[in-house]
Scaffold this active site. Structure first.
Site, PDB file in Angstrom:
ATOM      1  N   SER A 135       0.823  -1.102   0.021  1.00  0.00           N
ATOM      2  CA  SER A 135       0.169   0.250  -0.165  1.00  0.00           C
ATOM      3  C   SER A 135       0.802   1.327   0.023  1.00  0.00           C
ATOM      4  O   SER A 135       2.059   1.282  -0.324  1.00  0.00           O
ATOM      5  CB  SER A 135      -0.969  -0.092   1.261  1.00  0.00           C
ATOM      6  OG  SER A 135      -1.729   1.061   1.012  1.00  0.00           O
ATOM      7  N   TYR A 149      -2.348   7.595  -9.043  1.00  0.00           N
ATOM      8  CA  TYR A 149      -1.412   6.922  -8.239  1.00  0.00           C
ATOM      9  C   TYR A 149      -2.382   6.595  -6.824  1.00  0.00           C
ATOM     10  O   TYR A 149      -2.543   5.653  -6.365  1.00  0.00           O
ATOM     11  CB  TYR A 149      -0.170   7.315  -7.944  1.00  0.00           C
ATOM     12  CG  TYR A 149       0.832   6.381  -7.196  1.00  0.00           C
ATOM     13  CD1 TYR A 149       1.255   5.080  -7.398  1.00  0.00           C
ATOM     14  CD2 TYR A 149       1.015   6.731  -5.599  1.00  0.00           C
ATOM     15  CE1 TYR A 149       2.054   4.392  -6.514  1.00  0.00           C
ATOM     16  CE2 TYR A 149       1.618   6.153  -4.645  1.00  0.00           C
ATOM     17  CZ  TYR A 149       2.143   4.905  -5.237  1.00  0.00           C
ATOM     18  OH  TYR A 149       2.955   4.179  -4.594  1.00  0.00           O
ATOM     19  N   LYS A 153      -4.110   3.428  -5.424  1.00  0.00           N
ATOM     20  CA  LYS A 153      -3.695   2.929  -4.275  1.00  0.00           C
ATOM     21  C   LYS A 153      -4.936   2.603  -3.118  1.00  0.00           C
ATOM     22  O   LYS A 153      -4.889   1.836  -2.301  1.00  0.00           O
ATOM     23  CB  LYS A 153      -2.560   3.719  -3.606  1.00  0.00           C
ATOM     24  CG  LYS A 153      -1.091   3.097  -4.326  1.00  0.00           C
ATOM     25  CD  LYS A 153      -0.836   1.651  -4.041  1.00  0.00           C
ATOM     26  CE  LYS A 153       0.756   1.558  -4.353  1.00  0.00           C
ATOM     27  NZ  LYS A 153       0.951   0.115  -4.466  1.00  0.00           N
ATOM     28  N   VAL A 180      10.728   5.079   0.636  1.00  0.00           N
ATOM     29  CA  VAL A 180      11.937   4.252   0.410  1.00  0.00           C
ATOM     30  C   VAL A 180      13.029   4.799  -0.743  1.00  0.00           C
ATOM     31  O   VAL A 180      12.456   5.063  -1.772  1.00  0.00           O
ATOM     32  CB  VAL A 180      11.424   2.722   0.167  1.00  0.00           C
ATOM     33  CG1 VAL A 180      12.525   1.790   0.025  1.00  0.00           C
ATOM     34  CG2 VAL A 180      10.378   2.426   1.260  1.00  0.00           C
TER      35      VAL A 180
END
Length: 254
Positions: A135, A149, A153, A180
């Site tokens: 997620s 996007y 999601k 990340v």
């Protein structure tokens, strides 16, 4: 622990590669799929008996059955499914967007997941397996230019919530990996930064400059542990990789 077979999408880079590598090192089987399947060549050479690679765009519905076939023919079963693939594009304001581009985004991020579930749910019911949906905080918070996007999601999270209700013998979780250090973050900085509001530009640039992006292995290893060992009460829940609820499944630095 008995050897398990896990399907991982988006497996050639970033979080997906971290998940796949971790599972293989633990002695489990992995069916890895990615558009850039050739990037898994080195991993396949190292783990030829544990790894099967399927190259292709998950937006093509037939790929899901190729993945299932690879799992059953090579390893005889499916114990886990990690739906980790995603595209950020189109990064454009809604007023400037085209519906065709939104459909392409949903074909990958949402309908690709539906295809995988259609193919694998019978096997996962049989094994009483686990499902993880990668997620994003974008399912809850909006950013300028990220409309497709964020919406895809949010739809994926809803899909996971429903799946947990409809499939009580399968543990389904939605995991937010946070920000990340992946190609998606690089694209944000190098290709899409001008589309976003100034405050968001500063946020994503500073996360990189200040070294505050998580390494792919951090959420990746957590997700690998969850796909193998998650407890029943986690089914239907959405949580960040670094949250308190995830703590029992996180690796501790020694």
């Amino acid at each position: 622990m008995a050897k398990k077979t896990v399907i991982v999408t988006g497996a050639s880079k970033g979080i997906g590669l971290a998940i796949s590598t971790y599972l293989l090192k633990q002695g489990h089987n992995v069916v890895a799929t990615a558009r850039s399947g050739h990037l898994l060549k080195e991993l396949l050479h190292e783990y030829p008996k544990q790894l099967a690679v399927i190259s292709g765009n998950i937006a093509n519905a037939h790929i899901a059955y190729n993945i299932l076939e690879a799992a059953t023919e090579n390893f005889g079963r499916v114990d886990g499914l990690i739906i980790n693939h995603a595209t950020l594009e189109p990064v454009v304001r809604i007023a400037d967007s085209r519906v065709e581009d939104w459909k392409k985004c949903f074909d990958v991020n949402f309908f690709g997941a539906i295809s995988l579930l259609e193919a694998t749910l019978p096997s996962l019911r049989s094994s009483k397996g686990n499902i993880i949906l990668t997620s994003s905080g974008a399912a809850r918070h909006s950013y300028t230019g990220w409309g497709a996007y964020c919406a895809s999601k949010a739809a994926l999270k809803s899909l996971g919530d429903t799946l947990a209700v409809e499939e009580p013998d399968i543990i389904t979780m939605s995991i937010e990996p946070g920000t990340v250090d992946t190609d998606m973050q690089k694209d944000l900085r190098e290709k899409h930064i001008s589309v976003m509001d100034e405050k968001d530009q500063k946020k994503f640039m500073s996360l990189h400059e200040d070294g505050k992006l998580a390494k792919p292995e951090e959420p990746g290893h957590l997700m690998a542990n969850l796909i193998l060992n998650a407890s029943k009460e986690l089914s239907g829940q959405t949580f960040r990789w670094d949250s308190e609820i995830a703590a029992p499944y996180r690796e501790v630095d020694k």
